[in-house]
Motif scaffolding. Structure first.
Motif, PDB file in Angstrom:
ATOM      1  N   LEU A 171     -42.006  23.676 -29.474  1.00  0.00           N
ATOM      2  CA  LEU A 171     -42.924  23.436 -28.361  1.00  0.00           C
ATOM      3  C   LEU A 171     -43.745  24.707 -28.152  1.00  0.00           C
ATOM      4  O   LEU A 171     -43.200  25.777 -27.903  1.00  0.00           O
ATOM      5  N   HIS A 172     -45.073  24.578 -28.267  1.00  0.00           N
ATOM      6  CA  HIS A 172     -45.968  25.721 -28.083  1.00  0.00           C
ATOM      7  C   HIS A 172     -46.588  25.650 -26.692  1.00  0.00           C
ATOM      8  O   HIS A 172     -47.034  24.581 -26.258  1.00  0.00           O
ATOM      9  N   ILE A 242     -44.091  30.859 -26.869  1.00  0.00           N
ATOM     10  CA  ILE A 242     -45.111  31.239 -25.892  1.00  0.00           C
ATOM     11  C   ILE A 242     -46.082  32.199 -26.585  1.00  0.00           C
ATOM     12  O   ILE A 242     -45.663  33.230 -27.120  1.00  0.00           O
ATOM     13  N   GLU A 243     -47.357  31.850 -26.581  1.00  0.00           N
ATOM     14  CA  GLU A 243     -48.337  32.640 -27.310  1.00  0.00           C
ATOM     15  C   GLU A 243     -49.625  32.782 -26.506  1.00  0.00           C
ATOM     16  O   GLU A 243     -49.814  32.118 -25.484  1.00  0.00           O
ATOM     17  N   GLU A 244     -50.504  33.640 -26.988  1.00  0.00           N
ATOM     18  CA  GLU A 244     -51.779  33.849 -26.327  1.00  0.00           C
ATOM     19  C   GLU A 244     -52.627  32.585 -26.397  1.00  0.00           C
ATOM     20  O   GLU A 244     -52.451  31.745 -27.275  1.00  0.00           O
ATOM     21  N   GLU A 245     -53.574  32.463 -25.476  1.00  0.00           N
ATOM     22  CA  GLU A 245     -54.381  31.251 -25.355  1.00  0.00           C
ATOM     23  C   GLU A 245     -55.100  30.900 -26.650  1.00  0.00           C
ATOM     24  O   GLU A 245     -55.086  29.732 -27.082  1.00  0.00           O
ATOM     25  N   ASP A 246     -55.737  31.874 -27.319  1.00  0.00           N
ATOM     26  CA  ASP A 246     -56.475  31.595 -28.548  1.00  0.00           C
ATOM     27  C   ASP A 246     -55.561  31.089 -29.652  1.00  0.00           C
ATOM     28  O   ASP A 246     -55.895  30.137 -30.371  1.00  0.00           O
ATOM     29  N   THR A 247     -54.408  31.714 -29.782  1.00  0.00           N
ATOM     30  CA  THR A 247     -53.451  31.289 -30.797  1.00  0.00           C
ATOM     31  C   THR A 247     -52.948  29.876 -30.514  1.00  0.00           C
ATOM     32  O   THR A 247     -52.811  29.049 -31.431  1.00  0.00           O
ATOM     33  N   PHE A 248     -52.690  29.589 -29.246  1.00  0.00           N
ATOM     34  CA  PHE A 248     -52.232  28.250 -28.871  1.00  0.00           C
ATOM     35  C   PHE A 248     -53.291  27.197 -29.180  1.00  0.00           C
ATOM     36  O   PHE A 248     -52.986  26.134 -29.746  1.00  0.00           O
ATOM     37  N   GLU A 254     -54.821  21.946 -34.907  1.00  0.00           N
ATOM     38  CA  GLU A 254     -54.321  21.563 -36.230  1.00  0.00           C
ATOM     39  C   GLU A 254     -53.372  20.373 -36.188  1.00  0.00           C
ATOM     40  O   GLU A 254     -52.992  19.850 -37.244  1.00  0.00           O
ATOM     41  N   GLN A 255     -52.991  19.917 -35.003  1.00  0.00           N
ATOM     42  CA  GLN A 255     -52.004  18.849 -34.878  1.00  0.00           C
ATOM     43  C   GLN A 255     -52.665  17.478 -34.893  1.00  0.00           C
ATOM     44  O   GLN A 255     -53.830  17.318 -34.543  1.00  0.00           O
TER      45      GLN A 255
END
Length: 284
Positions: A171-172, A242-248, A254-255
């Protein structure tokens, strides 16, 4: 006297172990510091009562130890003592319950701008669903759950066509954005638990439960099932990143959506089967 000494050592040792214990909570990764505070308040209240009672018993063991020249006095009632015990007990219960009720009211009251993510539990895995470009999750029906539609999404609901479905992956979530979790179960009672978030909630078959969090630090954490749900309960684990907004946003783009998954399934079903005509000698 020996019993009194043991009781005093138990009280002192318990306090010392609590203060110097190497086992404590992991570093928190969400906005729910208040939950830690409610636990600390409970520790203080129950700890004070435990130490006071233990020391009182030790005092009684010494003060009223056996003596052949002393006779016990029977008092069936002591209204003054009962009144004080009632008042102190009530204050202790209120002190433990009131902070918890206050935090619970916030825990189930997500802010209006919270993103929605659906968590689906089943023996023995976690699946996740994000809303698409429209920002709305499509409706679902347990009767529609199948191999090709594991979430039971209503195919006639336009809001569900762009829903993003995640199976077999973590879960991202973006850092610093409030998220409301919508929890569903396909079979039995489960419990969605992330220790670093100090957050958990039961997944009850036939209903949707929810709570919300705001991630406060990046990292990879573990999702656990905190409810005994069958023989494979110990294997029901998942990951949360949990990641930065751009990475998320890059990952999310891509999903596959529900529409794309259904189209791929139809193409696979209609694909002609290639039959080999030149079989090796001795085989048909």
């Amino acid at each position: 006297m020996a019993i009194a000494i043991v009781l005093i050592l138990v009280a002192v040792g318990s306090v010392a172990f609590h203060i110097y214990s190497p086992w404590w909570w992991t570093e928190i990764a969400s906005n729910w510091n208040q939950i830690d505070l409610t636990v600390v308040i409970t520790f203080w209240i129950t700890g004070i009562v435990f130490v006071a009672l233990t020391l009182f018993v030790a005092y009684c063991v010494v003060k009223f130890r056996y003596s052949k020249n002393r006779r016990a006095e029977y008092k069936p009632e002591n209204k003054k003592l009962e009144l004080w015990l009632t008042i102190l007990t009530s204050l202790g219960v209120i002190g433990m319950l009131a902070p918890g009720l206050w935090v619970w009211q916030q825990y189930v009251s997500p802010p209006p701008n919270a993103d929605e993510v659906e968590i689906v539990g089943q023996q023995w895995q976690w699946s996740f669903r994000y809303p698409g470009q429209d920002g709305i999750l499509g409706t679902t029906d347990a009767n529609l759950v199948s191999f090709d539609n594991p979430f039971g999404i209503n195919p006639t609901d336009p809001a569900g066509q762009d829903d993003i479905l995640i199976e077999g992956d973590a879960l991202h979530l973006p850092l610093g954005r409030p998220v409301k979790f919508l929890l569903r179960s396909h079979d039995v009672l489960h419990n969605f638990f992330i220790p670093q978030f100090r957050a958990k909630m039961d997944l009850v078959p036939g209903m949707v439960t929810y709570f919300w969090i705001t991630p406060t630090r990046t990292g990879e954490f573990e999702i656990l099932c905190a409810e005994l749900c069958g023989l494979g309960h110990h294997q029901m684990r998942g990951g949360i990143l949990i990641e930065e907004e751009d990475t998320f946003q890059t990952w999310l783009a891509e999903q596959q959506t529900f529409r794309q998954i259904q189209q791929d399934a139809r193409l696979h079903q209609n694909r002609p089967v290639k039959i080999a005509t030149d079989a090796p000698a001795g085989k048909e």
